[in-house]
Design a protein around this motif. Sequence first.
Motif, PDB file in Angstrom:
ATOM      1  N   LEU A   1       0.833  -1.207   0.000  1.00  7.92           N
ATOM      2  CA  LEU A   1       0.000   0.000   0.000  1.00  7.92           C
ATOM      3  C   LEU A   1       0.868   1.257   0.000  1.00  7.92           C
ATOM      4  O   LEU A   1       0.589   2.231  -0.706  1.00  7.92           O
TER       5      LEU A   1
ATOM      6  N   GLU B   1      -7.549  -5.889  -8.194  1.00 10.01           N
ATOM      7  CA  GLU B   1      -7.426  -5.211  -6.903  1.00 10.01           C
ATOM      8  C   GLU B   1      -6.346  -4.163  -7.039  1.00 10.01           C
ATOM      9  O   GLU B   1      -5.237  -4.453  -7.503  1.00 10.01           O
TER      10      GLU B   1
ATOM     11  N   ARG C   1     -13.363  -1.987   5.666  1.00 11.97           N
ATOM     12  CA  ARG C   1     -12.158  -1.358   6.213  1.00 11.97           C
ATOM     13  C   ARG C   1     -11.232  -2.433   6.745  1.00 11.97           C
ATOM     14  O   ARG C   1     -11.649  -3.504   7.151  1.00 11.97           O
TER      15      ARG C   1
ATOM     16  N   HIS D   1     -12.330   1.047   1.935  1.00 10.20           N
ATOM     17  CA  HIS D   1     -12.109   0.385   0.658  1.00 10.20           C
ATOM     18  C   HIS D   1     -13.462  -0.008   0.054  1.00 10.20           C
ATOM     19  O   HIS D   1     -14.468  -0.077   0.768  1.00 10.20           O
TER      20      HIS D   1
ATOM     21  N   ARG E   1     -15.364  -3.015  -2.383  1.00 12.07           N
ATOM     22  CA  ARG E   1     -15.365  -4.304  -3.074  1.00 12.07           C
ATOM     23  C   ARG E   1     -16.497  -4.258  -4.101  1.00 12.07           C
ATOM     24  O   ARG E   1     -17.662  -4.093  -3.738  1.00 12.07           O
TER      25      ARG E   1
ATOM     26  N   VAL F   1     -11.385  -4.870  -6.111  1.00 12.68           N
ATOM     27  CA  VAL F   1     -11.215  -4.152  -4.859  1.00 12.68           C
ATOM     28  C   VAL F   1     -10.493  -2.842  -5.146  1.00 12.68           C
ATOM     29  O   VAL F   1      -9.444  -2.839  -5.806  1.00 12.68           O
ATOM     30  N   LEU F   2     -11.069  -1.751  -4.686  1.00 12.13           N
ATOM     31  CA  LEU F   2     -10.455  -0.427  -4.806  1.00 12.13           C
ATOM     32  C   LEU F   2     -10.123   0.052  -3.403  1.00 12.13           C
ATOM     33  O   LEU F   2     -11.015   0.269  -2.578  1.00 12.13           O
ATOM     34  N   ARG F   3      -8.835   0.197  -3.124  1.00 14.95           N
ATOM     35  CA  ARG F   3      -8.388   0.480  -1.763  1.00 14.95           C
ATOM     36  C   ARG F   3      -8.175   1.975  -1.515  1.00 14.95           C
ATOM     37  O   ARG F   3      -7.684   2.684  -2.377  1.00 14.95           O
ATOM     38  N   ASN F   4      -8.562   2.376  -0.316  1.00 17.28           N
ATOM     39  CA  ASN F   4      -8.328   3.737   0.181  1.00 17.28           C
ATOM     40  C   ASN F   4      -9.009   4.784  -0.703  1.00 17.28           C
ATOM     41  O   ASN F   4      -8.376   5.487  -1.471  1.00 17.28           O
ATOM     42  N   VAL F   5     -10.328   4.881  -0.529  1.00 17.21           N
ATOM     43  CA  VAL F   5     -11.136   5.727  -1.407  1.00 17.21           C
ATOM     44  C   VAL F   5     -11.450   7.093  -0.773  1.00 17.21           C
ATOM     45  O   VAL F   5     -12.430   7.732  -1.137  1.00 17.21           O
TER      46      VAL F   5
ATOM     47  N   MET G   1      -4.898   0.116  -5.766  1.00 17.01           N
ATOM     48  CA  MET G   1      -4.934   1.307  -4.931  1.00 17.01           C
ATOM     49  C   MET G   1      -5.673   2.413  -5.672  1.00 17.01           C
ATOM     50  O   MET G   1      -5.539   2.566  -6.890  1.00 17.01           O
ATOM     51  N   CYS G   2      -6.466   3.178  -4.946  1.00 15.34           N
ATOM     52  CA  CYS G   2      -7.199   4.284  -5.545  1.00 15.34           C
ATOM     53  C   CYS G   2      -6.238   5.372  -6.006  1.00 15.34           C
ATOM     54  O   CYS G   2      -5.354   5.778  -5.243  1.00 15.34           O
TER      55      CYS G   2
END
Length: 509
Positions: A12, A453, A507, A74, A76, A478-482, A455-456
Amino acid sequence: MADDYLVRIGKLIRDARQHRGWTQTQLAEALGTSQSAVNRIERGNQNISLEMIARIGEALDSEIVSLGYAGPMHLRVVGGRHLSGSIDVKTSKNACVALLCASLLNSGRTVLRRVARIEEVYRLLEVLNSIGVRTRWINDGVDLEIVPPAELDLAAIDAEAARRTRSIIMFLGPLLHRTDRFMLPYAGGCDLGTRTVEPHMIALRRFGLDIAATEGQYHAVVDRAVAPDRPIVLTERGDTVTENALLAAARHDGTTVIRNASSNYMVQDLCFFLEALGVKVDGIGTTTLTVHGVPKIDADVDYSPSEDPVEAMSLVAAAVVTESELTVRRVPIEFLEIELAVLEEMGLDHDRTPEYFADNGRTRLVDLTVRPSKLEAPIDKIHPMPFPGLNIDNVPFFAAIAAVAQGQTLIHDWVYDNRAIYLTDLNRLGGRLQLLDPHRVLVEGPTRWRAAEMMCPPALRPAVVVLLAMMAAEGTSVLRNVYVINRGYEDLAERLNSIGAQIEIFRDI
Protein backbone atom coordinates in the motif's frame (compact mmCIF):
# COMPACT_ATOMS: atom_id res chain seq x y z
CA MET A 1 0.30 -13.66 9.81
CA ALA A 2 2.25 -10.60 11.02
CA ASP A 3 4.67 -10.93 8.10
CA ASP A 4 1.70 -11.07 5.70
CA TYR A 5 0.34 -7.81 7.11
CA LEU A 6 3.74 -6.15 6.79
CA VAL A 7 3.89 -7.16 3.13
CA ARG A 8 0.38 -5.84 2.50
CA ILE A 9 1.11 -2.56 4.28
CA GLY A 10 4.38 -2.25 2.37
CA LYS A 11 2.55 -2.71 -0.92
CA LEU A 12 0.00 0.00 0.00
CA ILE A 13 2.84 2.38 0.88
CA ARG A 14 4.69 1.61 -2.35
CA ASP A 15 1.54 2.16 -4.46
CA ALA A 16 0.77 5.44 -2.65
CA ARG A 17 4.35 6.64 -3.17
CA GLN A 18 4.30 5.78 -6.87
CA HIS A 19 0.92 7.49 -7.35
CA ARG A 20 2.42 10.60 -5.74
CA GLY A 21 5.29 10.35 -8.24
CA TRP A 22 7.95 10.14 -5.53
CA THR A 23 11.10 8.04 -5.38
CA GLN A 24 12.00 6.10 -2.25
CA THR A 25 14.66 8.74 -1.58
CA GLN A 26 12.09 11.57 -1.67
CA LEU A 27 9.84 9.73 0.78
CA ALA A 28 12.82 9.03 3.03
CA GLU A 29 13.72 12.74 3.08
CA ALA A 30 10.13 13.66 4.02
CA LEU A 31 10.24 11.15 6.89
CA GLY A 32 13.77 11.96 8.05
CA THR A 33 14.95 8.41 7.44
CA SER A 34 17.04 6.52 4.86
CA GLN A 35 16.16 5.20 1.45
CA SER A 36 17.14 1.71 2.56
CA ALA A 37 14.65 1.93 5.45
CA VAL A 38 11.88 2.90 3.03
CA ASN A 39 12.89 0.01 0.79
CA ARG A 40 12.64 -2.44 3.71
CA ILE A 41 9.24 -1.06 4.70
CA GLU A 42 7.87 -1.42 1.17
CA ARG A 43 9.15 -5.00 0.94
CA GLY A 44 7.52 -5.90 4.26
CA ASN A 45 10.88 -6.59 5.88
CA GLN A 46 10.65 -4.06 8.71
CA ASN A 47 8.34 -3.72 11.68
CA ILE A 48 6.45 -0.46 11.45
CA SER A 49 4.47 1.41 14.09
CA LEU A 50 1.05 2.99 13.60
CA GLU A 51 2.70 6.35 14.21
CA MET A 52 5.11 5.78 11.32
CA ILE A 53 2.28 4.60 9.05
CA ALA A 54 0.37 7.78 9.90
CA ARG A 55 3.46 9.92 9.14
CA ILE A 56 3.88 8.17 5.80
CA GLY A 57 0.20 8.70 5.01
CA GLU A 58 0.50 12.41 5.82
CA ALA A 59 3.64 12.77 3.67
CA LEU A 60 1.97 11.05 0.72
CA ASP A 61 -1.45 12.70 1.29
CA SER A 62 -2.91 9.20 1.43
CA GLU A 63 -4.93 7.66 4.27
CA ILE A 64 -2.94 4.44 4.56
CA VAL A 65 -4.14 4.34 8.15
CA SER A 66 -6.14 6.80 10.23
CA LEU A 67 -5.42 7.19 13.92
CA GLY A 68 -8.30 7.82 16.32
CA TYR A 69 -11.03 6.33 14.14
CA ALA A 70 -11.67 3.41 11.83
CA GLY A 71 -9.07 2.69 9.18
CA PRO A 72 -9.22 3.76 5.55
CA MET A 73 -12.27 2.86 3.52
CA HIS A 74 -12.11 0.38 0.66
CA LEU A 75 -14.66 -0.75 -1.92
CA ARG A 76 -15.37 -4.30 -3.07
CA VAL A 77 -17.09 -4.15 -6.45
CA VAL A 78 -18.99 -7.01 -8.07
CA GLY A 79 -19.00 -5.94 -11.70
CA GLY A 80 -20.83 -6.88 -14.86
CA ARG A 81 -24.18 -5.62 -13.60
CA HIS A 82 -26.51 -3.31 -15.51
CA LEU A 83 -27.84 -0.14 -13.90
CA SER A 84 -31.48 0.87 -14.15
CA GLY A 85 -34.03 3.32 -12.81
CA SER A 86 -33.27 6.95 -12.00
CA ILE A 87 -30.93 8.93 -9.77
CA ASP A 88 -30.81 12.60 -8.74
CA VAL A 89 -27.69 14.73 -9.11
CA LYS A 90 -26.45 16.17 -5.81
CA THR A 91 -25.56 19.83 -5.26
CA SER A 92 -22.25 21.08 -6.57
CA LYS A 93 -19.23 20.22 -4.45
CA ASN A 94 -17.22 23.12 -5.87
CA ALA A 95 -20.06 25.60 -5.33
CA CYS A 96 -20.58 24.43 -1.74
CA VAL A 97 -16.93 24.92 -0.75
CA ALA A 98 -16.89 28.38 -2.36
CA LEU A 99 -20.05 29.36 -0.47
CA LEU A 100 -18.59 28.14 2.83
CA CYS A 101 -15.63 30.44 2.25
CA ALA A 102 -17.99 33.25 1.19
CA SER A 103 -19.94 32.93 4.44
CA LEU A 104 -16.97 34.65 6.11
CA LEU A 105 -18.03 37.87 4.34
CA ASN A 106 -21.30 37.92 6.23
CA SER A 107 -21.82 38.99 9.85
CA GLY A 108 -25.35 37.55 9.76
CA ARG A 109 -26.76 34.03 9.62
CA THR A 110 -26.21 32.03 6.44
CA VAL A 111 -28.27 28.94 5.58
CA LEU A 112 -27.14 26.79 2.66
CA ARG A 113 -29.64 24.24 1.37
CA ARG A 114 -28.79 20.62 0.53
CA VAL A 115 -25.07 21.03 1.12
CA ALA A 116 -22.94 18.16 -0.18
CA ARG A 117 -21.89 16.04 2.81
CA ILE A 118 -18.41 15.23 1.58
CA GLU A 119 -14.94 15.19 3.13
CA GLU A 120 -13.93 18.48 1.51
CA VAL A 121 -16.89 20.19 3.17
CA TYR A 122 -16.16 18.49 6.51
CA ARG A 123 -12.57 19.75 6.47
CA LEU A 124 -13.73 23.32 5.81
CA LEU A 125 -16.28 23.05 8.61
CA GLU A 126 -13.51 21.90 10.97
CA VAL A 127 -11.50 24.96 9.99
CA LEU A 128 -14.48 27.31 10.41
CA ASN A 129 -15.36 25.83 13.80
CA SER A 130 -11.77 26.16 15.01
CA ILE A 131 -11.76 29.94 14.38
CA GLY A 132 -15.07 30.49 16.18
CA VAL A 133 -17.70 30.09 13.46
CA ARG A 134 -20.77 28.16 14.68
CA THR A 135 -22.10 25.64 12.19
CA ARG A 136 -24.83 23.06 12.56
CA TRP A 137 -26.78 20.73 10.31
CA ILE A 138 -30.50 21.48 10.38
CA ASN A 139 -33.67 20.04 8.83
CA ASP A 140 -32.66 16.43 9.49
CA GLY A 141 -29.10 17.06 8.42
CA VAL A 142 -30.00 18.31 4.95
CA ASP A 143 -29.18 22.01 5.29
CA LEU A 144 -26.33 23.87 6.94
CA GLU A 145 -26.56 26.92 9.22
CA ILE A 146 -23.49 29.16 9.61
CA VAL A 147 -23.19 31.92 12.24
CA PRO A 148 -19.87 33.80 12.53
CA PRO A 149 -18.50 35.34 15.74
CA ALA A 150 -17.90 39.05 16.14
CA GLU A 151 -14.16 38.36 16.00
CA LEU A 152 -12.48 35.38 14.37
CA ASP A 153 -9.86 33.50 16.41
CA LEU A 154 -7.41 32.86 13.59
CA ALA A 155 -4.65 31.87 16.02
CA ALA A 156 -6.67 28.75 16.87
CA ILE A 157 -7.10 27.58 13.28
CA ASP A 158 -7.11 23.81 12.76
CA ALA A 159 -3.96 23.55 10.65
CA GLU A 160 -4.29 19.83 10.00
CA ALA A 161 -7.80 20.19 8.56
CA ALA A 162 -6.75 23.26 6.57
CA ARG A 163 -3.88 21.41 4.94
CA ARG A 164 -6.18 18.63 3.82
CA THR A 165 -8.34 20.90 1.68
CA ARG A 166 -7.10 22.81 -1.34
CA SER A 167 -10.06 25.16 -0.88
CA ILE A 168 -8.38 26.87 2.07
CA ILE A 169 -6.80 29.35 -0.34
CA MET A 170 -10.27 30.88 -0.83
CA PHE A 171 -10.14 32.14 2.76
CA LEU A 172 -7.69 34.82 1.60
CA GLY A 173 -10.31 36.95 -0.19
CA PRO A 174 -12.75 37.20 2.74
CA LEU A 175 -10.11 37.44 5.50
CA LEU A 176 -8.35 40.45 4.04
CA HIS A 177 -11.46 42.46 4.99
CA ARG A 178 -11.51 41.24 8.60
CA THR A 179 -7.96 41.74 9.85
CA ASP A 180 -4.74 43.51 8.88
CA ARG A 181 -2.45 40.56 9.62
CA PHE A 182 -3.10 36.84 9.65
CA MET A 183 -1.52 33.47 9.00
CA LEU A 184 -3.18 30.69 7.05
CA PRO A 185 -1.91 27.13 6.50
CA TYR A 186 -1.59 26.02 2.93
CA ALA A 187 -1.96 22.54 1.48
CA GLY A 188 1.19 20.60 0.72
CA GLY A 189 2.33 21.27 -2.83
CA CYS A 190 0.75 24.73 -3.03
CA ASP A 191 3.97 26.72 -3.13
CA LEU A 192 4.08 30.36 -4.20
CA GLY A 193 5.22 30.69 -7.76
CA THR A 194 3.39 27.62 -9.03
CA ARG A 195 0.72 28.12 -11.68
CA THR A 196 -2.07 27.18 -9.27
CA VAL A 197 -1.26 29.86 -6.68
CA GLU A 198 0.49 32.83 -8.23
CA PRO A 199 -2.61 34.02 -10.18
CA HIS A 200 -4.42 34.32 -6.82
CA MET A 201 -1.62 36.49 -5.48
CA ILE A 202 -1.57 38.72 -8.55
CA ALA A 203 -5.31 39.42 -8.19
CA LEU A 204 -5.33 39.87 -4.39
CA ARG A 205 -2.34 42.24 -4.34
CA ARG A 206 -4.62 44.76 -6.05
CA PHE A 207 -6.63 44.82 -2.79
CA GLY A 208 -3.51 45.44 -0.66
CA LEU A 209 -2.85 41.82 0.31
CA ASP A 210 0.84 40.97 0.52
CA ILE A 211 1.81 37.38 1.23
CA ALA A 212 5.00 35.54 2.13
CA ALA A 213 5.02 31.76 2.41
CA THR A 214 7.29 30.09 4.94
CA GLU A 215 7.12 26.86 6.91
CA GLY A 216 3.75 25.81 5.55
CA GLN A 217 2.00 29.12 6.27
CA TYR A 218 0.76 32.09 4.29
CA HIS A 219 1.87 35.18 6.23
CA ALA A 220 -0.55 37.87 5.09
CA VAL A 221 -0.38 41.63 5.60
CA VAL A 222 -3.07 44.00 4.30
CA ASP A 223 -2.34 47.59 3.25
CA ARG A 224 -5.69 49.41 3.53
CA ALA A 225 -4.40 52.26 1.36
CA VAL A 226 -4.25 49.99 -1.69
CA ALA A 227 -7.36 49.44 -3.81
CA PRO A 228 -7.97 48.51 -7.46
CA ASP A 229 -7.67 51.63 -9.61
CA ARG A 230 -8.22 49.86 -12.92
CA PRO A 231 -9.74 46.54 -14.08
CA ILE A 232 -8.14 43.41 -12.65
CA VAL A 233 -7.02 41.11 -15.45
CA LEU A 234 -6.62 37.56 -14.23
CA THR A 235 -3.53 35.86 -15.64
CA GLU A 236 -5.37 32.53 -15.55
CA ARG A 237 -9.06 31.99 -16.24
CA GLY A 238 -9.29 29.68 -13.25
CA ASP A 239 -12.38 28.97 -11.18
CA THR A 240 -10.88 29.44 -7.71
CA VAL A 241 -8.83 32.43 -8.89
CA THR A 242 -12.01 34.13 -10.09
CA GLU A 243 -13.80 33.22 -6.86
CA ASN A 244 -11.02 34.67 -4.71
CA ALA A 245 -11.12 37.91 -6.69
CA LEU A 246 -14.92 38.02 -6.28
CA LEU A 247 -14.63 37.43 -2.54
CA ALA A 248 -12.12 40.26 -2.23
CA ALA A 249 -14.21 42.60 -4.39
CA ALA A 250 -17.48 41.88 -2.54
CA ARG A 251 -16.57 44.03 0.48
CA HIS A 252 -14.39 46.51 -1.34
CA ASP A 253 -16.18 49.86 -1.06
CA GLY A 254 -16.36 50.62 -4.75
CA THR A 255 -16.66 49.05 -8.17
CA THR A 256 -14.25 46.32 -9.24
CA VAL A 257 -14.00 45.03 -12.81
CA ILE A 258 -12.57 41.51 -13.20
CA ARG A 259 -11.54 40.49 -16.71
CA ASN A 260 -10.61 37.07 -18.07
CA ALA A 261 -12.89 35.70 -15.36
CA SER A 262 -14.14 32.13 -15.33
CA SER A 263 -17.85 31.86 -16.06
CA ASN A 264 -18.08 28.26 -14.86
CA TYR A 265 -20.89 26.81 -12.75
CA MET A 266 -19.37 27.33 -9.30
CA VAL A 267 -18.46 30.93 -10.14
CA GLN A 268 -22.03 31.63 -11.22
CA ASP A 269 -23.37 30.10 -8.00
CA LEU A 270 -21.02 32.32 -5.99
CA CYS A 271 -22.22 35.38 -7.91
CA PHE A 272 -25.85 34.47 -7.21
CA PHE A 273 -25.00 34.07 -3.51
CA LEU A 274 -23.22 37.44 -3.41
CA GLU A 275 -26.30 39.05 -4.92
CA ALA A 276 -28.37 37.48 -2.12
CA LEU A 277 -25.96 39.21 0.30
CA GLY A 278 -26.65 42.56 -1.37
CA VAL A 279 -23.58 42.72 -3.63
CA LYS A 280 -24.53 43.57 -7.21
CA VAL A 281 -22.60 41.61 -9.87
CA ASP A 282 -22.90 42.50 -13.55
CA GLY A 283 -21.86 40.15 -16.34
CA ILE A 284 -22.62 36.80 -14.67
CA GLY A 285 -21.92 34.04 -17.19
CA THR A 286 -19.38 36.15 -19.11
CA THR A 287 -15.63 36.68 -18.79
CA THR A 288 -16.01 40.25 -17.51
CA LEU A 289 -17.53 40.66 -14.06
CA THR A 290 -18.30 44.04 -12.51
CA VAL A 291 -18.70 43.88 -8.74
CA HIS A 292 -20.37 46.71 -6.83
CA GLY A 293 -18.97 46.01 -3.38
CA VAL A 294 -20.37 46.97 0.00
CA PRO A 295 -18.03 47.56 2.97
CA LYS A 296 -20.24 45.77 5.50
CA ILE A 297 -22.50 42.74 5.04
CA ASP A 298 -24.87 41.80 7.83
CA ALA A 299 -27.71 39.80 6.31
CA ASP A 300 -29.68 36.69 7.16
CA VAL A 301 -29.47 34.81 3.89
CA ASP A 302 -30.94 31.54 2.66
CA TYR A 303 -29.42 30.10 -0.51
CA SER A 304 -29.66 26.86 -2.53
CA PRO A 305 -26.56 25.95 -4.54
CA SER A 306 -27.26 24.27 -7.85
CA GLU A 307 -26.57 20.72 -8.96
CA ASP A 308 -23.11 19.43 -9.87
CA PRO A 309 -22.47 19.00 -13.62
CA VAL A 310 -19.38 16.87 -12.95
CA GLU A 311 -21.36 14.43 -10.83
CA ALA A 312 -23.97 14.40 -13.59
CA MET A 313 -21.23 13.49 -16.07
CA SER A 314 -20.03 10.75 -13.69
CA LEU A 315 -23.49 9.18 -13.69
CA VAL A 316 -23.85 9.45 -17.46
CA ALA A 317 -20.45 7.77 -17.83
CA ALA A 318 -21.54 5.02 -15.40
CA ALA A 319 -24.50 4.25 -17.66
CA VAL A 320 -22.37 4.29 -20.81
CA VAL A 321 -19.59 2.08 -19.44
CA THR A 322 -21.99 -0.49 -17.96
CA GLU A 323 -24.19 -0.46 -21.11
CA SER A 324 -27.24 0.52 -19.07
CA GLU A 325 -30.44 2.48 -19.47
CA LEU A 326 -30.50 5.12 -16.75
CA THR A 327 -32.29 8.40 -16.09
CA VAL A 328 -30.13 11.07 -14.49
CA ARG A 329 -32.37 13.73 -12.97
CA ARG A 330 -31.62 17.40 -12.23
CA VAL A 331 -28.77 17.75 -14.73
CA PRO A 332 -27.47 21.35 -15.10
CA ILE A 333 -27.62 21.23 -18.87
CA GLU A 334 -25.89 24.55 -19.56
CA PHE A 335 -22.67 23.04 -18.21
CA LEU A 336 -22.89 19.71 -20.06
CA GLU A 337 -23.94 20.76 -23.55
CA ILE A 338 -20.50 20.33 -25.13
CA GLU A 339 -19.99 16.93 -23.49
CA LEU A 340 -23.37 15.73 -24.74
CA ALA A 341 -22.68 17.07 -28.23
CA VAL A 342 -19.45 15.02 -28.34
CA LEU A 343 -21.29 11.94 -27.05
CA GLU A 344 -23.99 12.39 -29.68
CA GLU A 345 -21.34 12.39 -32.40
CA MET A 346 -19.94 9.18 -30.88
CA GLY A 347 -23.39 7.60 -31.20
CA LEU A 348 -24.95 7.95 -27.75
CA ASP A 349 -28.69 7.21 -27.66
CA HIS A 350 -30.32 9.57 -25.18
CA ASP A 351 -33.15 12.04 -24.70
CA ARG A 352 -33.89 14.88 -22.31
CA THR A 353 -36.92 16.59 -20.79
CA PRO A 354 -37.80 20.26 -21.27
CA GLU A 355 -35.71 22.60 -19.13
CA TYR A 356 -36.73 23.70 -15.64
CA PHE A 357 -35.04 25.82 -12.98
CA ALA A 358 -32.91 24.73 -10.05
CA ASP A 359 -33.84 25.84 -6.54
CA ASN A 360 -31.67 28.94 -6.95
CA GLY A 361 -34.10 30.08 -9.66
CA ARG A 362 -31.27 30.70 -12.14
CA THR A 363 -29.60 27.45 -13.24
CA ARG A 364 -31.33 25.44 -16.00
CA LEU A 365 -31.89 21.72 -15.37
CA VAL A 366 -33.11 18.73 -17.39
CA ASP A 367 -33.69 15.02 -16.76
CA LEU A 368 -31.49 12.96 -19.05
CA THR A 369 -32.13 9.33 -20.07
CA VAL A 370 -29.16 7.37 -21.46
CA ARG A 371 -29.59 4.05 -23.30
CA PRO A 372 -27.12 1.33 -24.33
CA SER A 373 -25.37 2.52 -27.48
CA LYS A 374 -22.76 1.37 -29.99
CA LEU A 375 -20.16 4.11 -29.76
CA GLU A 376 -17.50 5.10 -32.27
CA ALA A 377 -14.33 6.97 -31.33
CA PRO A 378 -14.59 10.72 -32.01
CA ILE A 379 -12.73 12.10 -35.01
CA ASP A 380 -11.23 14.97 -33.03
CA LYS A 381 -9.27 14.73 -29.80
CA ILE A 382 -10.96 15.22 -26.44
CA HIS A 383 -9.55 18.26 -24.69
CA PRO A 384 -10.81 20.72 -22.05
CA MET A 385 -11.42 24.42 -22.44
CA PRO A 386 -12.68 27.09 -20.05
CA PHE A 387 -16.47 27.28 -19.93
CA PRO A 388 -18.38 27.07 -22.22
CA GLY A 389 -15.93 24.46 -23.49
CA LEU A 390 -15.68 20.86 -22.35
CA ASN A 391 -15.24 20.94 -18.56
CA ILE A 392 -11.74 20.24 -17.28
CA ASP A 393 -13.07 17.87 -14.61
CA ASN A 394 -15.10 15.89 -17.15
CA VAL A 395 -12.14 14.94 -19.34
CA PRO A 396 -11.20 11.80 -17.32
CA PHE A 397 -14.66 10.29 -17.81
CA PHE A 398 -14.05 10.26 -21.55
CA ALA A 399 -11.16 7.85 -20.93
CA ALA A 400 -13.63 5.21 -19.71
CA ILE A 401 -16.18 6.12 -22.38
CA ALA A 402 -13.56 6.00 -25.15
CA ALA A 403 -12.45 2.60 -23.85
CA VAL A 404 -15.86 1.12 -24.73
CA ALA A 405 -16.03 2.86 -28.13
CA GLN A 406 -14.78 1.38 -31.40
CA GLY A 407 -11.48 2.93 -32.51
CA GLN A 408 -8.77 5.20 -31.14
CA THR A 409 -9.42 8.33 -29.08
CA LEU A 410 -6.78 10.91 -28.22
CA ILE A 411 -7.30 12.61 -24.86
CA HIS A 412 -5.27 15.77 -24.25
CA ASP A 413 -5.46 16.81 -20.59
CA TRP A 414 -3.29 19.91 -20.95
CA VAL A 415 -4.32 21.65 -17.72
CA TYR A 416 -2.87 19.30 -15.09
CA ASP A 417 0.70 18.06 -15.03
CA ASN A 418 0.03 14.54 -13.74
CA ARG A 419 -3.64 13.65 -14.06
CA ALA A 420 -3.41 11.93 -17.46
CA ILE A 421 -0.89 9.51 -16.00
CA TYR A 422 -3.46 8.22 -13.52
CA LEU A 423 -5.84 7.35 -16.35
CA THR A 424 -3.48 4.56 -17.37
CA ASP A 425 -4.58 2.75 -14.19
CA LEU A 426 -7.43 1.54 -16.41
CA ASN A 427 -4.90 -0.79 -18.04
CA ARG A 428 -4.93 -2.90 -14.89
CA LEU A 429 -8.63 -3.48 -15.57
CA GLY A 430 -8.14 -4.52 -19.19
CA GLY A 431 -7.95 -1.12 -20.81
CA ARG A 432 -5.56 -0.29 -23.63
CA LEU A 433 -4.33 3.21 -22.90
CA GLN A 434 -0.99 4.44 -24.15
CA LEU A 435 0.60 7.41 -22.40
CA LEU A 436 2.16 9.57 -25.12
CA ASP A 437 3.45 12.22 -22.70
CA PRO A 438 2.33 13.56 -19.28
CA HIS A 439 -0.67 15.24 -20.90
CA ARG A 440 -1.79 12.94 -23.75
CA VAL A 441 -3.29 9.47 -23.64
CA LEU A 442 -4.30 7.34 -26.62
CA VAL A 443 -7.27 5.09 -25.81
CA GLU A 444 -8.00 1.97 -27.89
CA GLY A 445 -11.47 0.45 -27.78
CA PRO A 446 -13.60 -1.48 -27.33
CA THR A 447 -12.41 -2.96 -24.03
CA ARG A 448 -13.15 -6.24 -22.35
CA TRP A 449 -12.89 -5.16 -18.74
CA ARG A 450 -11.47 -7.55 -16.16
CA ALA A 451 -11.56 -7.45 -12.36
CA ALA A 452 -8.51 -6.38 -10.34
CA GLU A 453 -7.43 -5.21 -6.90
CA MET A 454 -5.69 -1.86 -6.86
CA MET A 455 -4.93 1.31 -4.93
CA CYS A 456 -7.20 4.28 -5.54
CA PRO A 457 -5.51 6.98 -7.65
CA PRO A 458 -4.88 10.14 -5.60
CA ALA A 459 -6.80 12.32 -8.08
CA LEU A 460 -10.57 12.57 -7.59
CA ARG A 461 -11.94 12.15 -11.12
CA PRO A 462 -9.50 9.40 -12.25
CA ALA A 463 -10.39 7.55 -9.05
CA VAL A 464 -14.08 7.58 -9.98
CA VAL A 465 -13.21 6.51 -13.53
CA VAL A 466 -11.45 3.44 -12.12
CA LEU A 467 -14.54 2.67 -10.00
CA LEU A 468 -16.79 2.88 -13.08
CA ALA A 469 -14.55 0.47 -14.98
CA MET A 470 -14.68 -1.95 -12.05
CA MET A 471 -18.49 -1.79 -12.20
CA ALA A 472 -18.31 -2.89 -15.84
CA ALA A 473 -15.76 -5.68 -15.28
CA GLU A 474 -17.00 -9.23 -14.75
CA GLY A 475 -15.92 -10.58 -11.37
CA THR A 476 -14.98 -8.94 -8.09
CA SER A 477 -12.61 -5.97 -7.89
CA VAL A 478 -11.22 -4.15 -4.86
CA LEU A 479 -10.45 -0.43 -4.81
CA ARG A 480 -8.39 0.48 -1.76
CA ASN A 481 -8.33 3.74 0.18
CA VAL A 482 -11.14 5.73 -1.41
CA TYR A 483 -10.81 8.85 0.77
CA VAL A 484 -10.18 10.91 -2.37
CA ILE A 485 -13.58 9.84 -3.77
CA ASN A 486 -15.27 10.80 -0.50
CA ARG A 487 -13.71 14.25 -0.84
CA GLY A 488 -15.93 14.97 -3.81
CA TYR A 489 -18.91 12.57 -3.73
CA GLU A 490 -21.55 11.99 -1.08
CA ASP A 491 -22.42 8.33 -0.40
CA LEU A 492 -21.44 7.39 -3.95
CA ALA A 493 -21.31 3.62 -3.37
CA GLU A 494 -24.72 3.54 -1.68
CA ARG A 495 -26.28 5.67 -4.39
CA LEU A 496 -24.86 3.51 -7.17
CA ASN A 497 -26.17 0.45 -5.34
CA SER A 498 -29.65 2.03 -5.41
CA ILE A 499 -29.63 1.81 -9.22
CA GLY A 500 -28.27 -1.72 -9.52
CA ALA A 501 -24.55 -1.67 -8.71
CA GLN A 502 -23.10 -4.09 -6.15
CA ILE A 503 -20.47 -2.25 -4.12
CA GLU A 504 -19.50 -3.18 -0.57
CA ILE A 505 -17.72 -0.79 1.78
CA PHE A 506 -15.15 -2.36 4.10
CA ARG A 507 -12.16 -1.36 6.21
CA ASP A 508 -8.97 -2.93 7.50
CA ILE A 509 -5.84 -1.58 9.13
